[in-house]
Design an enzyme around this catalytic site. Structure first.
Site, short mmCIF file in Angstrom:
data_model
loop_
_atom_site.label_atom_id
_atom_site.label_comp_id
_atom_site.label_asym_id
_atom_site.label_seq_id
_atom_site.Cartn_x
_atom_site.Cartn_y
_atom_site.Cartn_z
N ASN A 249 0.78 -1.09 0.09
CA ASN A 249 -0.11 -0.05 0.15
C ASN A 249 0.86 1.32 0.14
O ASN A 249 1.37 1.54 1.05
CB ASN A 249 -0.92 -0.28 1.30
CG ASN A 249 -1.65 1.19 1.37
OD1 ASN A 249 -1.82 2.10 0.54
ND2 ASN A 249 -2.24 1.66 2.69
N TRP A 250 1.10 1.85 -1.28
CA TRP A 250 1.84 2.84 -1.19
C TRP A 250 1.34 4.15 -0.69
O TRP A 250 2.14 5.21 -0.49
CB TRP A 250 2.12 3.37 -2.77
CG TRP A 250 2.92 2.28 -3.63
CD1 TRP A 250 3.20 1.10 -3.11
CD2 TRP A 250 3.50 2.40 -4.68
NE1 TRP A 250 4.07 0.42 -4.14
CE2 TRP A 250 4.18 1.24 -5.12
CE3 TRP A 250 3.59 3.56 -5.68
CZ2 TRP A 250 4.93 1.19 -6.58
CZ3 TRP A 250 4.23 3.35 -6.73
CH2 TRP A 250 4.99 2.01 -7.14
N HIS B 223 -9.40 1.59 4.98
CA HIS B 223 -8.20 1.72 5.62
C HIS B 223 -8.53 2.79 6.75
O HIS B 223 -9.17 3.69 6.65
CB HIS B 223 -7.05 2.18 4.73
CG HIS B 223 -5.68 2.20 5.27
ND1 HIS B 223 -5.33 3.16 6.29
CD2 HIS B 223 -4.75 1.31 4.98
CE1 HIS B 223 -4.10 2.78 6.29
NE2 HIS B 223 -3.88 1.81 5.79
N GLU C 299 -6.74 5.08 7.80
CA GLU C 299 -6.74 6.41 7.34
C GLU C 299 -7.65 7.06 6.80
O GLU C 299 -8.06 8.34 6.93
CB GLU C 299 -5.32 6.68 6.68
CG GLU C 299 -4.05 6.50 7.36
CD GLU C 299 -2.86 5.86 6.44
OE1 GLU C 299 -3.19 5.83 5.25
OE2 GLU C 299 -1.95 5.61 7.34
N GLU D 221 -5.23 -4.29 10.99
CA GLU D 221 -4.32 -3.20 11.19
C GLU D 221 -4.51 -2.48 12.41
O GLU D 221 -5.56 -1.56 12.32
CB GLU D 221 -4.34 -2.50 9.79
CG GLU D 221 -4.16 -3.05 8.59
CD GLU D 221 -3.52 -2.04 7.61
OE1 GLU D 221 -2.46 -2.61 6.97
OE2 GLU D 221 -4.12 -1.20 7.30
N GLY E 20 2.64 -1.16 4.26
CA GLY E 20 2.72 0.31 3.98
C GLY E 20 4.18 0.86 3.79
O GLY E 20 4.60 0.62 2.54
N GLY E 21 4.65 1.56 4.52
CA GLY E 21 5.97 2.26 4.69
C GLY E 21 7.10 1.34 3.62
O GLY E 21 7.87 1.59 2.82
C1 PEP Z 1 -0.75 0.44 5.87
O1 PEP Z 1 -0.97 1.51 5.97
O2 PEP Z 1 -1.77 -0.47 5.54
C2 PEP Z 1 0.44 -0.04 6.76
C3 PEP Z 1 0.37 -1.12 7.20
O3 PEP Z 1 1.41 0.89 7.07
P1 PEP Z 1 2.81 0.62 7.63
O4 PEP Z 1 3.32 -0.57 7.05
O5 PEP Z 1 3.54 1.74 7.25
O6 PEP Z 1 2.44 0.59 8.94
#
Ligand code: PEP
Length: 261
Positions: A10-11, A99, A101, A171, A238-239
């Site tokens: 997930n960019w 998500h 966010e 998550e 994500g990151g």
């Molecule tokens: C995400 O946003 O789906 C996620 C898992 O982010 P991160 O890996 O950066 O915690």
């Protein structure tokens, strides 16, 4: 035999066009050397949909095209929105919905999440539905209750045929982008709980079949241990999906777990 793992990148809202092109081609080249058992999905920002679907459809490419959001509406007068029909017409295979966010900054409720899932299912795109609790909710010991509510009001309203075409990503919000990962035990405990909710409603066979992923600061260092948990079917990354070498190492961790089982 263990089912194949899924690793989804997930960019979020990152990368300009050149960087996006570079990251997709690097990942494509690196994965071309693998006889992969893991399914890999790249979810760049929607403006790069054609880039990712073009690469995903190339012969020998080892990944699927995904996006991060979809409109809850069918085509029409919804300025700025992107429909599931449009995504399907570009051969997008997966789409993240709900998500944290989007829930936090864009008011996405379980009701909207469910509408989006239906739009995707109607267009043969796999929804990857996110759920998870805040730090306050976990501290108050309410994490199971919160996740149960999210699953009950979305996943549990689907028909068995619909559920077969849906994935879930747990998550914990306190672990997203914070560098603080859930321990493998915490991830396993919640994923087993989600599976038990599915089993209660849909039976054992479908519960075992359903893909449930972990997401939240998953990286090259902790992926192997997280993916080794019996209920963790893969990761939403994500990151760590923004750097090709780190993302490839996460895929390698998934491959190692499959080969060792
Ligand atoms: C995400 O946003 O789906 C996620 C898992 O982010 P991160 O890996 O950066 O915690």
């Amino acid at each position: 035999m263990m089912k194949p793992k899924i690793v989804i990148g997930n960019w979020k809202m990152n990368k300009d066009f050149e960087e996006a092109e570079d990251l997709i081609s690097t990942i494509e080249d690196e994965l071309a050397d693998f006889q992969l058992q893991t399914e890999v999905v790249l979810c760049p920002p929607a403006i790069y949909a054609e880039l990712v679907t073009d690469h995903a459809s190339e012969e020998g490419s080892n990944f699927y095209a995904g996006l991060q959001n979809v409109s809850e509406y069918e085509n029409g007068a919804y300025t700025g929105e992107i429909s599931a029909e449009m995504q399907a017409s570009m051969d997008v295979s997966f789409c993240i919905v709900g998500h944290s966010e989007r829930r936090k900054y864009f008011g996405e409720t379980d009701e909207i999440v469910l509408k989006k899932m239906h739009r995707l299912l109607a267009n043969d795109i796999v929804p990857v539905m996110c759920c998870g609790e805040t730090l306050e909710e976990r501290k108050a010991g309410k994490h199971f209750e919160i996740v149960e509510k999210q699953i009950e009001s979305t996943i549990c309203t689907l028909t068995p045929e619909e559920l077969e075409r849906v994935m879930i990503a747990y998550e914990p919000i306190w672990a997203i982008g914070t560098g603080e990962t859930a321990t493998p035990e915490q991830a396993q405990e919640m994923l087993a709980f989600i599976r038990s909710l599915i089993e209660k409603k849909f039976g054992t066979q479908l519960a075992v079949f359903t893909y449930i992923l972990y997401g939240g600061s998953c990286n090259a260092k902790n992926a192997l241990e997280l993916f080794s948990q019996p209920d963790v079917d893969g990761g939403l990354i994500g990151g760590a999906s923004l750097k090709a070498d780190e993302f490839i190492k996460i895929i390698e961790a998934a491959e190692t777990v499959i080969k060792d089982n």
